[in-house]
Design a protein around this motif. Structure first.
Motif, PDB file in Angstrom:
ATOM      1  N   ALA A 169     -30.561 -48.762  48.157  1.00 30.78           N
ATOM      2  CA  ALA A 169     -29.535 -49.479  48.546  1.00 30.78           C
ATOM      3  C   ALA A 169     -28.259 -49.424  47.537  1.00 30.78           C
ATOM      4  O   ALA A 169     -27.146 -48.978  48.114  1.00 30.78           O
ATOM      5  CB  ALA A 169     -29.761 -51.217  48.351  1.00 30.78           C
ATOM      6  N   LEU A 170     -28.410 -48.994  46.193  1.00 32.10           N
ATOM      7  CA  LEU A 170     -26.988 -48.376  45.642  1.00 32.10           C
ATOM      8  C   LEU A 170     -26.672 -46.999  46.292  1.00 32.10           C
ATOM      9  O   LEU A 170     -25.502 -46.765  45.849  1.00 32.10           O
ATOM     10  CB  LEU A 170     -27.751 -48.285  44.081  1.00 32.10           C
ATOM     11  CG  LEU A 170     -28.157 -49.480  43.137  1.00 32.10           C
ATOM     12  CD1 LEU A 170     -28.309 -48.829  41.868  1.00 32.10           C
ATOM     13  CD2 LEU A 170     -26.632 -50.393  43.358  1.00 32.10           C
ATOM     14  N   GLN A 171     -27.583 -46.294  46.752  1.00 30.48           N
ATOM     15  CA  GLN A 171     -27.024 -44.998  47.399  1.00 30.48           C
ATOM     16  C   GLN A 171     -26.793 -45.212  48.733  1.00 30.48           C
ATOM     17  O   GLN A 171     -26.426 -44.348  49.735  1.00 30.48           O
ATOM     18  CB  GLN A 171     -28.022 -43.799  47.262  1.00 30.48           C
ATOM     19  CG  GLN A 171     -28.520 -43.600  45.923  1.00 30.48           C
ATOM     20  CD  GLN A 171     -29.626 -42.711  45.820  1.00 30.48           C
ATOM     21  OE1 GLN A 171     -29.517 -41.629  46.056  1.00 30.48           O
ATOM     22  NE2 GLN A 171     -30.959 -43.009  45.555  1.00 30.48           N
ATOM     23  N   GLY A 172     -26.520 -46.540  49.318  1.00 23.77           N
ATOM     24  CA  GLY A 172     -26.026 -46.533  50.504  1.00 23.77           C
ATOM     25  C   GLY A 172     -26.721 -46.945  51.745  1.00 23.77           C
ATOM     26  O   GLY A 172     -26.355 -46.990  53.048  1.00 23.77           O
ATOM     27  N   THR A 173     -28.096 -46.971  51.422  1.00 24.30           N
ATOM     28  CA  THR A 173     -28.875 -47.216  52.811  1.00 24.30           C
ATOM     29  C   THR A 173     -29.846 -48.361  52.318  1.00 24.30           C
ATOM     30  O   THR A 173     -30.431 -48.565  51.126  1.00 24.30           O
ATOM     31  CB  THR A 173     -29.969 -45.975  52.893  1.00 24.30           C
ATOM     32  OG1 THR A 173     -29.075 -44.961  52.943  1.00 24.30           O
ATOM     33  CG2 THR A 173     -30.705 -45.993  54.283  1.00 24.30           C
ATOM     34  N   CYS A 174     -30.128 -49.265  53.250  1.00 28.07           N
ATOM     35  CA  CYS A 174     -31.065 -50.241  53.400  1.00 28.07           C
ATOM     36  C   CYS A 174     -32.335 -49.774  53.604  1.00 28.07           C
ATOM     37  O   CYS A 174     -32.688 -49.526  54.463  1.00 28.07           O
ATOM     38  CB  CYS A 174     -30.775 -51.452  54.167  1.00 28.07           C
ATOM     39  SG  CYS A 174     -31.642 -52.834  54.174  1.00 28.07           S
TER      40      CYS A 174
END
Ligand SMILES: [Zn+2]
Ligand SMILES: [Zn+2]
Length: 283
Positions: A169-174
């Protein structure tokens, strides 16, 4: 890119609100796993408990499109159909996990005691302080997670999944739905440090942890600990303070990001900077 959908969520869930249809999806999934092919109408009729062929036709039309696709007279699962079968098999919709409350060694960030209690509460596995009762960590606990694991193994398994979900999530993906996540950093209130919140724009999942956790996903920090005999790839979140207790975080002038984080292990220091978009640079 935007999403296009041929079936509304309401229609899709309505299509699944029937035992026969779930049996059909399971039968098709089993067949594909056993023999690699989909199932023809007659084969589905033989495997599913349904009163007549006309009833089966009716249920199949409700599933076709969103959950089943038909080619050369054979029915196979769509990706959404596959997900439904996996969720049903995992017990996500009809089972409750069983969990015996226990205690564990950890660190309460509020009062400093080291005995924490672990219990299943409100659909979450909660590690809380046995003394001041503040929550230290909460984990999502799907029913399948408890199968064949001891309490300690279960806790570590939940922790591993939480790191995976949060790091992704921190890298932009759920990790749950694949949607795009937005990360927000909340500045310290009173004694507490920075908190990173990652929220999914699509499914609304929200995950948060202290800013320092971000550093455990950087290869230089992992290597720094590894060289000193510690594997920090899945730091138990209920023991987080024993890892980051000696670190220092100093913000730039206005109190926001970027900030300097000094990572400390065995008395050695690693200087890092966390930028506005949570990029990490190592001095
Ligand atoms: Zn406490
Ligand atoms: Zn999502």
């Amino acid at each position: 890119m935007s999403l296009e959908s041929s079936t509304s969520p309401g229609d899709a869930f309505a299509a699944l609100g029937n035992e026969v249809r779930i049996s059909i999806l399971r039968a098709v999934a089993d067949a594909v796993e056993e023999q690699g092919d989909g199932l023809r109408f007659k084969a589905i009729y033989d495997r599913v408990d349904v009163d007549s062929t006309s009833q089966l036709s009716y249920h199949l039309t409700k599933l076709e499109g969103a959950f089943l696709r038909k080619s050369d007279e054979e029915y196979a699962l769509t990706q959404a159909g596959n997900r439904v079968v996996r969720a049903v098999r995992s017990g996500a919709y009809d089972e409750r996990p069983t969990f015996e409350s226990t205690t564990i060694e950890g660190d309460c960030p509020s009062c400093g005691v080291t005995t924490l209690s672990v219990a299943y509460r409100d659909s979450l596995l909660t590690v809380a302080c046995a003394s001041c009762e503040s929550n230290v960590v909460t984990y999502d606990l799907p029913p399948a997670a408890g199968e064949g694991r001891t309490t300690t193994e279960l806790l570590h398994s939940c922790n591993r999944r939480a790191h995976h979900e949060y790091g992704t999530a921190l890298q932009g993906t759920c990790a749950t739905c694949g949607g795009k996540t937005t990360v927000d950093v909340r500045e310290p209130e009173q004694r507490a440090g920075y908190t990173c919140v990652a929220a999914c724009d699509q499914c609304g999942l929200q995950l948060f942890a202290p800013l320092e956790v971000r550093l455990f996903y950087h290869p230089a920090v992992v290597a720094f600990y590894w060289e000193r005999g510690e594997d920090v790839s899945n730091v138990p979140l209920w023991r987080l303070l024993s890892y980051i207790g000696d670190w220092t975080v100093s913000a730039s002038g206005d109190g926001g990001l970027p900030c300097e984080v000094t990572v400390v292990c065995d008395g050695d220091e690693l200087q890092t900077t966390v930028g506005e978009d949570l990029d990490v640079t190592v001095a």
